[in-house]
Design a protein around this motif. Sequence first.
Motif, PDB file in Angstrom:
ATOM      1  N   GLY A 228       0.801  -1.205   0.000  1.00 19.23           N
ATOM      2  CA  GLY A 228       0.000   0.000   0.000  1.00 19.23           C
ATOM      3  C   GLY A 228       0.837   1.259   0.000  1.00 19.23           C
ATOM      4  O   GLY A 228       2.059   1.213  -0.214  1.00 19.23           O
ATOM      5  N   PRO A 235      -7.060   8.127  -1.849  1.00 19.66           N
ATOM      6  CA  PRO A 235      -8.284   7.650  -1.201  1.00 19.66           C
ATOM      7  C   PRO A 235      -7.979   6.498  -0.243  1.00 19.66           C
ATOM      8  O   PRO A 235      -7.165   5.619  -0.552  1.00 19.66           O
ATOM      9  CB  PRO A 235      -9.147   7.180  -2.381  1.00 19.66           C
ATOM     10  N   GLU A 236      -8.644   6.498   0.886  1.00 19.96           N
ATOM     11  CA  GLU A 236      -8.394   5.453   1.871  1.00 19.96           C
ATOM     12  C   GLU A 236      -8.916   4.099   1.384  1.00 19.96           C
ATOM     13  O   GLU A 236     -10.017   4.001   0.835  1.00 19.96           O
ATOM     14  CB  GLU A 236      -9.043   5.807   3.207  1.00 19.96           C
ATOM     15  N   ARG A 237      -8.100   3.071   1.602  1.00 15.84           N
ATOM     16  CA  ARG A 237      -8.481   1.692   1.330  1.00 15.84           C
ATOM     17  C   ARG A 237      -7.951   0.817   2.452  1.00 15.84           C
ATOM     18  O   ARG A 237      -6.907   1.099   3.042  1.00 15.84           O
ATOM     19  CB  ARG A 237      -7.878   1.183   0.011  1.00 15.84           C
ATOM     20  N   ASN A 238      -8.660  -0.267   2.701  1.00 21.42           N
ATOM     21  CA  ASN A 238      -8.178  -1.269   3.645  1.00 21.42           C
ATOM     22  C   ASN A 238      -8.758  -2.606   3.225  1.00 21.42           C
ATOM     23  O   ASN A 238      -9.717  -3.104   3.792  1.00 21.42           O
ATOM     24  CB  ASN A 238      -8.586  -0.929   5.079  1.00 21.42           C
ATOM     25  N   ASP A 239      -8.192  -3.155   2.166  1.00 15.64           N
ATOM     26  CA  ASP A 239      -8.638  -4.439   1.646  1.00 15.64           C
ATOM     27  C   ASP A 239      -7.425  -5.155   1.065  1.00 15.64           C
ATOM     28  O   ASP A 239      -6.552  -5.585   1.805  1.00 15.64           O
ATOM     29  CB  ASP A 239      -9.775  -4.281   0.633  1.00 15.64           C
ATOM     30  N   ARG A 240      -7.361  -5.253  -0.269  1.00 11.03           N
ATOM     31  CA  ARG A 240      -6.189  -5.880  -0.887  1.00 11.03           C
ATOM     32  C   ARG A 240      -5.043  -4.894  -1.086  1.00 11.03           C
ATOM     33  O   ARG A 240      -3.979  -5.265  -1.566  1.00 11.03           O
ATOM     34  CB  ARG A 240      -6.584  -6.552  -2.201  1.00 11.03           C
ATOM     35  N   LEU A 242      -3.593  -1.329   1.344  1.00 14.68           N
ATOM     36  CA  LEU A 242      -3.825  -0.410   2.451  1.00 14.68           C
ATOM     37  C   LEU A 242      -3.301   0.955   2.035  1.00 14.68           C
ATOM     38  O   LEU A 242      -2.089   1.163   1.936  1.00 14.68           O
ATOM     39  CB  LEU A 242      -3.114  -0.903   3.711  1.00 14.68           C
ATOM     40  N   ASN A 243      -4.202   1.862   1.753  1.00 16.21           N
ATOM     41  CA  ASN A 243      -3.851   3.215   1.324  1.00 16.21           C
ATOM     42  C   ASN A 243      -4.466   4.231   2.268  1.00 16.21           C
ATOM     43  O   ASN A 243      -5.609   4.073   2.708  1.00 16.21           O
ATOM     44  CB  ASN A 243      -4.378   3.506  -0.098  1.00 16.21           C
ATOM     45  N   HIS A 248      -4.522   6.326   9.449  1.00  8.94           N
ATOM     46  CA  HIS A 248      -5.281   5.215   8.884  1.00  8.94           C
ATOM     47  C   HIS A 248      -4.465   3.919   8.958  1.00  8.94           C
ATOM     48  O   HIS A 248      -5.001   2.859   9.297  1.00  8.94           O
ATOM     49  CB  HIS A 248      -5.639   5.553   7.431  1.00  8.94           C
TER      50      HIS A 248
END
Length: 291
Positions: A228, A235-240, A242-243, A248
């Motif tokens: 990530g 943009p925030e991500r938390n799946d495949r 992590l951004n 965060h």
Amino acid sequence: MSERRSLYGVALPASPRHFGRLVESARLAEDLGADLVTVSDHPYLPSELETFTLLALLAGRTEHVLVAPNVAPLTLRPPAMLAKSASTLQLVSGGRFVLGLGVGGPYELTPGFGGAWPGIGQAISALDEAIPLIRRLWGPEPVDHDGTYFRLKQANAGPVPEPDVPIWVGSFKPRMLAVTGRHADGWLPTNAYLDLAEVPELHRRIDEAARAAGRDPGRIRRVFNVMGTISDRVPERNDRLLNGSARHWVTALRDYRDRLGFDSFVFWPVQGDVREQIRLFFEQVHPHVGR
């Protein structure tokens, strides 16, 4: 799961275009408190350098961090040579080598580079045979082995590594998870290849295989490769992936530890300057996650 000190590390690119930054990034990570420096092992990609050669260099340019392939494909590195390479790296690093091991990924690329087996099913069975064989090859006595996938006569991969080399297996699917439970010292999955909701079940499969083999599941380290980007501008991500911001990341890693059962983390930057990403991780994320 038994209490143990968490490890925090980085995964560095093996690209020849960024070779100078590889050494610089490893030293930076060590200076900032990293426990571990890893390099991906995709010898079939012309865009990547040979990993074990790079690890020997990194071991010589660092003083404290563990070094590891993330992960070495058994299909292209037979057990005797893996054992020999590992024992050599354990000696030259002063006991700082970890053998990350798998069947190669994406697997379909390995047969074209001389991979030993045409199908992943055979490769998994070969790994099941190979890990105990590698450990025997690290012993003081020559090894005779007449197995399904490997045959050796009076083979010895000395010098005997001191301390013992940990073997961490990169695995996601049921048969590989069972191999991990039966034989590995650590589990090394990557967020890009699994669904976070599945993680408790994956731990359970490893634990069941360990108990069936008479092993304590709590002795298997759980190390999460987290791909990530640390940035307030993505943009925030938390799946495949992590951004998102450092805050965060802190929240996510605490959740991975407390709810999902991982005890250690390897940060795998995917965007931006690797050195700046490493600095953000060890200055703004790692101190706030805790051990």
